[in-house]
Design a protein around this motif. Structure first.
Motif, PDB file in Angstrom:
ATOM      1  N   THR A  32      -7.639   7.634  -8.888  1.00 29.82           N
ATOM      2  CA  THR A  32      -8.969   7.121  -8.581  1.00 29.82           C
ATOM      3  C   THR A  32      -8.903   6.355  -7.265  1.00 29.82           C
ATOM      4  O   THR A  32      -7.828   6.080  -6.729  1.00 29.82           O
ATOM      5  CB  THR A  32      -9.459   6.178  -9.706  1.00 29.82           C
ATOM      6  N   LYS A  33     -10.067   6.009  -6.744  1.00 30.16           N
ATOM      7  CA  LYS A  33     -10.100   5.268  -5.483  1.00 30.16           C
ATOM      8  C   LYS A  33      -9.418   3.916  -5.614  1.00 30.16           C
ATOM      9  O   LYS A  33      -8.724   3.470  -4.703  1.00 30.16           O
ATOM     10  CB  LYS A  33     -11.551   5.072  -5.027  1.00 30.16           C
ATOM     11  N   SER A  34      -9.592   3.253  -6.743  1.00 33.24           N
ATOM     12  CA  SER A  34      -8.976   1.938  -6.911  1.00 33.24           C
ATOM     13  C   SER A  34      -7.452   2.045  -6.926  1.00 33.24           C
ATOM     14  O   SER A  34      -6.757   1.157  -6.423  1.00 33.24           O
ATOM     15  CB  SER A  34      -9.480   1.266  -8.179  1.00 33.24           C
ATOM     16  N   GLN A  35      -6.912   3.116  -7.468  1.00 33.00           N
ATOM     17  CA  GLN A  35      -5.462   3.299  -7.455  1.00 33.00           C
ATOM     18  C   GLN A  35      -4.969   3.552  -6.039  1.00 33.00           C
ATOM     19  O   GLN A  35      -3.900   3.083  -5.657  1.00 33.00           O
ATOM     20  CB  GLN A  35      -5.066   4.438  -8.376  1.00 33.00           C
ATOM     21  N   ASN A  36      -5.737   4.291  -5.252  1.00 33.57           N
ATOM     22  CA  ASN A  36      -5.363   4.531  -3.859  1.00 33.57           C
ATOM     23  C   ASN A  36      -5.395   3.231  -3.063  1.00 33.57           C
ATOM     24  O   ASN A  36      -4.511   2.968  -2.246  1.00 33.57           O
ATOM     25  CB  ASN A  36      -6.287   5.557  -3.217  1.00 33.57           C
ATOM     26  N   TYR A  37      -6.434   2.421  -3.274  1.00 28.96           N
ATOM     27  CA  TYR A  37      -6.527   1.145  -2.570  1.00 28.96           C
ATOM     28  C   TYR A  37      -5.382   0.230  -2.967  1.00 28.96           C
ATOM     29  O   TYR A  37      -4.809  -0.460  -2.129  1.00 28.96           O
ATOM     30  CB  TYR A  37      -7.864   0.467  -2.856  1.00 28.96           C
ATOM     31  N   PHE A  38      -5.055   0.212  -4.247  1.00 29.76           N
ATOM     32  CA  PHE A  38      -3.970  -0.646  -4.709  1.00 29.76           C
ATOM     33  C   PHE A  38      -2.649  -0.228  -4.077  1.00 29.76           C
ATOM     34  O   PHE A  38      -1.821  -1.080  -3.740  1.00 29.76           O
ATOM     35  CB  PHE A  38      -3.870  -0.623  -6.237  1.00 29.76           C
ATOM     36  N   SER A  39      -2.433   1.056  -3.894  1.00 30.05           N
ATOM     37  CA  SER A  39      -1.198   1.527  -3.257  1.00 30.05           C
ATOM     38  C   SER A  39      -1.100   1.004  -1.833  1.00 30.05           C
ATOM     39  O   SER A  39      -0.052   0.502  -1.417  1.00 30.05           O
ATOM     40  CB  SER A  39      -1.155   3.052  -3.239  1.00 30.05           C
ATOM     41  N   GLY A  40      -2.181   1.108  -1.087  1.00 27.64           N
ATOM     42  CA  GLY A  40      -2.178   0.630   0.301  1.00 27.64           C
ATOM     43  C   GLY A  40      -2.041  -0.876   0.391  1.00 27.64           C
ATOM     44  O   GLY A  40      -1.278  -1.401   1.214  1.00 27.64           O
ATOM     45  N   ILE A  41      -2.740  -1.601  -0.474  1.00 20.35           N
ATOM     46  CA  ILE A  41      -2.677  -3.052  -0.453  1.00 20.35           C
ATOM     47  C   ILE A  41      -1.293  -3.541  -0.873  1.00 20.35           C
ATOM     48  O   ILE A  41      -0.762  -4.496  -0.295  1.00 20.35           O
ATOM     49  CB  ILE A  41      -3.786  -3.649  -1.342  1.00 20.35           C
ATOM     50  N   SER A  42      -0.680  -2.877  -1.839  1.00 21.34           N
ATOM     51  CA  SER A  42       0.652  -3.304  -2.273  1.00 21.34           C
ATOM     52  C   SER A  42       1.685  -3.102  -1.163  1.00 21.34           C
ATOM     53  O   SER A  42       2.592  -3.928  -1.008  1.00 21.34           O
ATOM     54  CB  SER A  42       1.070  -2.567  -3.540  1.00 21.34           C
ATOM     55  N   ILE A  43       1.547  -2.055  -0.390  1.00 20.91           N
ATOM     56  CA  ILE A  43       2.462  -1.833   0.736  1.00 20.91           C
ATOM     57  C   ILE A  43       2.278  -2.932   1.774  1.00 20.91           C
ATOM     58  O   ILE A  43       3.256  -3.489   2.295  1.00 20.91           O
ATOM     59  CB  ILE A  43       2.243  -0.434   1.351  1.00 20.91           C
ATOM     60  N   LEU A  44       1.025  -3.270   2.086  1.00 21.60           N
ATOM     61  CA  LEU A  44       0.771  -4.327   3.058  1.00 21.60           C
ATOM     62  C   LEU A  44       1.275  -5.680   2.566  1.00 21.60           C
ATOM     63  O   LEU A  44       1.815  -6.473   3.347  1.00 21.60           O
ATOM     64  CB  LEU A  44      -0.723  -4.394   3.375  1.00 21.60           C
ATOM     65  N   LEU A  45       1.121  -5.960   1.275  1.00 19.30           N
ATOM     66  CA  LEU A  45       1.630  -7.205   0.718  1.00 19.30           C
ATOM     67  C   LEU A  45       3.156  -7.259   0.786  1.00 19.30           C
ATOM     68  O   LEU A  45       3.740  -8.305   1.075  1.00 19.30           O
ATOM     69  CB  LEU A  45       1.161  -7.371  -0.721  1.00 19.30           C
ATOM     70  N   PHE A  46       3.799  -6.128   0.531  1.00 19.36           N
ATOM     71  CA  PHE A  46       5.262  -6.085   0.613  1.00 19.36           C
ATOM     72  C   PHE A  46       5.733  -6.347   2.043  1.00 19.36           C
ATOM     73  O   PHE A  46       6.677  -7.113   2.272  1.00 19.36           O
ATOM     74  CB  PHE A  46       5.774  -4.729   0.129  1.00 19.36           C
ATOM     75  N   ILE A  47       5.081  -5.723   3.011  1.00 21.94           N
ATOM     76  CA  ILE A  47       5.445  -5.941   4.420  1.00 21.94           C
ATOM     77  C   ILE A  47       5.223  -7.396   4.801  1.00 21.94           C
ATOM     78  O   ILE A  47       6.047  -8.005   5.493  1.00 21.94           O
ATOM     79  CB  ILE A  47       4.647  -4.986   5.330  1.00 21.94           C
ATOM     80  N   GLY A  48       4.108  -7.972   4.356  1.00 20.66           N
ATOM     81  CA  GLY A  48       3.846  -9.380   4.633  1.00 20.66           C
ATOM     82  C   GLY A  48       4.884 -10.295   4.010  1.00 20.66           C
ATOM     83  O   GLY A  48       5.295 -11.289   4.616  1.00 20.66           O
ATOM     84  N   ALA A  49       5.332  -9.971   2.802  1.00 21.15           N
ATOM     85  CA  ALA A  49       6.359 -10.778   2.142  1.00 21.15           C
ATOM     86  C   ALA A  49       7.685 -10.696   2.890  1.00 21.15           C
ATOM     87  O   ALA A  49       8.388 -11.704   3.047  1.00 21.15           O
ATOM     88  CB  ALA A  49       6.538 -10.323   0.697  1.00 21.15           C
ATOM     89  N   VAL A  50       8.029  -9.517   3.363  1.00 21.99           N
ATOM     90  CA  VAL A  50       9.284  -9.357   4.127  1.00 21.99           C
ATOM     91  C   VAL A  50       9.219 -10.171   5.412  1.00 21.99           C
ATOM     92  O   VAL A  50      10.173 -10.870   5.774  1.00 21.99           O
ATOM     93  CB  VAL A  50       9.551  -7.864   4.417  1.00 21.99           C
ATOM     94  N   ILE A  51       8.082 -10.109   6.108  1.00 22.90           N
ATOM     95  CA  ILE A  51       7.933 -10.879   7.345  1.00 22.90           C
ATOM     96  C   ILE A  51       7.993 -12.380   7.052  1.00 22.90           C
ATOM     97  O   ILE A  51       8.594 -13.146   7.808  1.00 22.90           O
ATOM     98  CB  ILE A  51       6.627 -10.487   8.059  1.00 22.90           C
ATOM     99  N   ALA A  52       7.377 -12.819   5.948  1.00 20.30           N
ATOM    100  CA  ALA A  52       7.406 -14.236   5.588  1.00 20.30           C
ATOM    101  C   ALA A  52       8.829 -14.701   5.304  1.00 20.30           C
ATOM    102  O   ALA A  52       9.224 -15.802   5.717  1.00 20.30           O
ATOM    103  CB  ALA A  52       6.513 -14.478   4.381  1.00 20.30           C
ATOM    104  N   VAL A  53       9.611 -13.875   4.628  1.00 17.44           N
ATOM    105  CA  VAL A  53      11.011 -14.235   4.350  1.00 17.44           C
ATOM    106  C   VAL A  53      11.801 -14.307   5.646  1.00 17.44           C
ATOM    107  O   VAL A  53      12.608 -15.219   5.847  1.00 17.44           O
ATOM    108  CB  VAL A  53      11.640 -13.236   3.355  1.00 17.44           C
TER     109      VAL A  53
END
Length: 56
Positions: free
Chosen positions: A6-27
Motif C-alpha cells: 500500500t502507499k503507507s507501506q511505501n512511505y514507511f520504507s522511504g522514511i525509515s531509510i531517511l531516519l537510518f541515514i540521519g541516525a548514522v550521521i548523528a552518531v
C-alpha cells in the motif's frame, strides 16, 4: 499471487531509510568523526592546487 504494497507501506520504507541515514550521521557527529574529516580536509587544501584545478 503477488503481494502488493500500500502507499503507507511505501512511505514507511522511504522514511525509515531517511531516519537510518540521519541516525548514522548523528552518531558520526557525536563521535567527532565528521568534524575531524572536515578539519583534515581544510588543512590539506593548498592554494596552488586550487589555482591549478581552476585552470582545467
Amino acid at each position: 499471487m503477488a503481494v502488493t504494497k500500500t502507499k503507507s507501506q511505501n512511505y514507511f520504507s522511504g522514511i525509515s531509510i531517511l531516519l537510518f541515514i540521519g541516525a548514522v550521521i548523528a552518531v558520526w557527529m557525536a563521535a567527532v568523526t565528521v568534524p575531524v574529516l572536515v578539519c583534515g580536509g581544510i588543512k590539506s587544501l593548498n592554494p596552488h592546487y586550487l589555482i591549478f584545478l581552476h585552470l582545467y
